[in-house]
Design a protein around this motif. Sequence first.
Motif, PDB file in Angstrom:
ATOM      1  N   SER A   1      -1.851  -0.898   9.030  1.00  0.00           N
ATOM      2  CA  SER A   1      -1.435   0.068   8.006  1.00  0.00           C
ATOM      3  C   SER A   1      -0.729   1.269   8.644  1.00  0.00           C
TER       4      SER A   1
ATOM      5  N   THR B   1      -4.148   0.562  -1.982  1.00  0.00           N
ATOM      6  CA  THR B   1      -3.492  -0.705  -2.310  1.00  0.00           C
ATOM      7  C   THR B   1      -3.022  -0.707  -3.762  1.00  0.00           C
TER       8      THR B   1
ATOM      9  N   GLN C   1       0.846  -1.190   0.000  1.00  0.00           N
ATOM     10  CA  GLN C   1       0.000   0.000   0.000  1.00  0.00           C
ATOM     11  C   GLN C   1       0.879   1.237   0.000  1.00  0.00           C
TER      12      GLN C   1
ATOM     13  N   THR D   1      -8.039   2.419   2.270  1.00  0.00           N
ATOM     14  CA  THR D   1      -8.109   0.981   2.571  1.00  0.00           C
ATOM     15  C   THR D   1      -7.136   0.607   3.685  1.00  0.00           C
TER      16      THR D   1
ATOM     17  N   ASN E   1      -8.032  -6.910  -2.733  1.00  0.00           N
ATOM     18  CA  ASN E   1      -7.508  -5.697  -2.108  1.00  0.00           C
ATOM     19  C   ASN E   1      -6.545  -6.066  -0.984  1.00  0.00           C
TER      20      ASN E   1
ATOM     21  N   MET F   1      -4.782   5.295   2.894  1.00  0.00           N
ATOM     22  CA  MET F   1      -3.941   4.291   2.253  1.00  0.00           C
ATOM     23  C   MET F   1      -4.608   3.828   0.959  1.00  0.00           C
TER      24      MET F   1
END
Length: 405
Positions: free
Chosen positions: A132, A103, A85, A127, A233, A101
């Motif tokens: 993350s 991907t 990401q 995402t 994803n 974020m």
Amino acid sequence: MRRAITFILLFMILFSACGAQGEDFLLGVEPEPSEITPAYRSEEEPAQDDTGSYWCTPMNLEDEKAIWKMLTAPITVADIDMNKQTVIYSEPDENSEGIGMVTGQSQGLRVLETLDNGWTKVQTYSTSFHDSKVLNFNAFVTGYILTKKLKTVNVNQNYGIIIDKLTQRLYLFKDGHLETSLAVSTGKYNPDAKKQQPYNETRSGEYLIIYTKTGSLNDEESGMVCSYALKFNAADYIHEVPHRKNADGTKNFRGFEEILGNRASHGCIRVQAKKNTAGYNMSVLANLIKKRKDKNCIKLVIWEDYQGRQVKIPEDDTPLYYNPKGGSLYHSVADCASVKKKFLPLNAFTYGELEEADYSKLKPCPYCMPSPRKEALEEINRIHQESSPGEVMPVYEEKKAKKKK
Ligand SMILES: [Zn+2]
């Protein structure tokens, strides 16, 4: 599915697509046509007209032409590793604050403006996963990404998939038309629970199904297995409703199948295993995705269940069916394939009679997936008159405030 769950590729031999075709397909639950688009709250005007994109197409299944245009339109993605990401920044500057974020390869971005300083202004649903760099779960963000990181790709021209969080249904489009609908469960983030799990809310947006090798997700701890898993994803998959193994090795969907049509997963999209009246289920869908003739990736879009969106309530005279000789289910077709031949055709009654004594205990058939009861649909509508259940509390803002202290 997150890290704790190991991804095991089994390269299963998939069953070929079969089943009764030509039957009127059934939608089970349908959204009321709406003017609401995925980007409807945005006040930003893109530099170039992007009418017809995912971002600007109303969530209205009845406008097949507009939906098909959206599902087959090219998509702009971040050209980085498909398992990685990258950050969306608040300013055209890598030292500015990260606000979301995105991907690599699979997630779509709405391009608002290409600046002449090497940056592009974009919009997307962040995402973020639990680990993350920026924790802004499923938030619709407007920010900046380096222009050199972007590329636009063509998508499959035969198929497109819509997942609607509002109806908890998958709608498969084929060659310009709505082909069929399957019941799903998207992620459950538990907004009212003590232990909220904001990372479980399925991230809305526009995606490509770029991983077309199906395998199983196995959670050894709980014994939960998810077959026909296709990644779309980074850590989100579309897969068959989970099962546990019976002693004889057969699949036992108990505990998971009954709650299809409701949020239930850790972010993945669970799809019904039983074949619907048109002959579709997750294994058929996975096979179709794998064997597609147009090798461009199939677009999968996820509609957010924004406040103001509503589901259709069937007319009282909508026909339903049941087996008077001890059947415990209500069906949407008189010749449901799940019922033994000797009980066919089933007896007809109407949706308006569903609450009467004779029918009040019947449950919806997991094969032909008739509409849920009126009370359940009205509850969905009541909730969405007041709120947008997919909107996750701003964890990001809280963390930021804590850091500043
Ligand atoms: Zn049935």
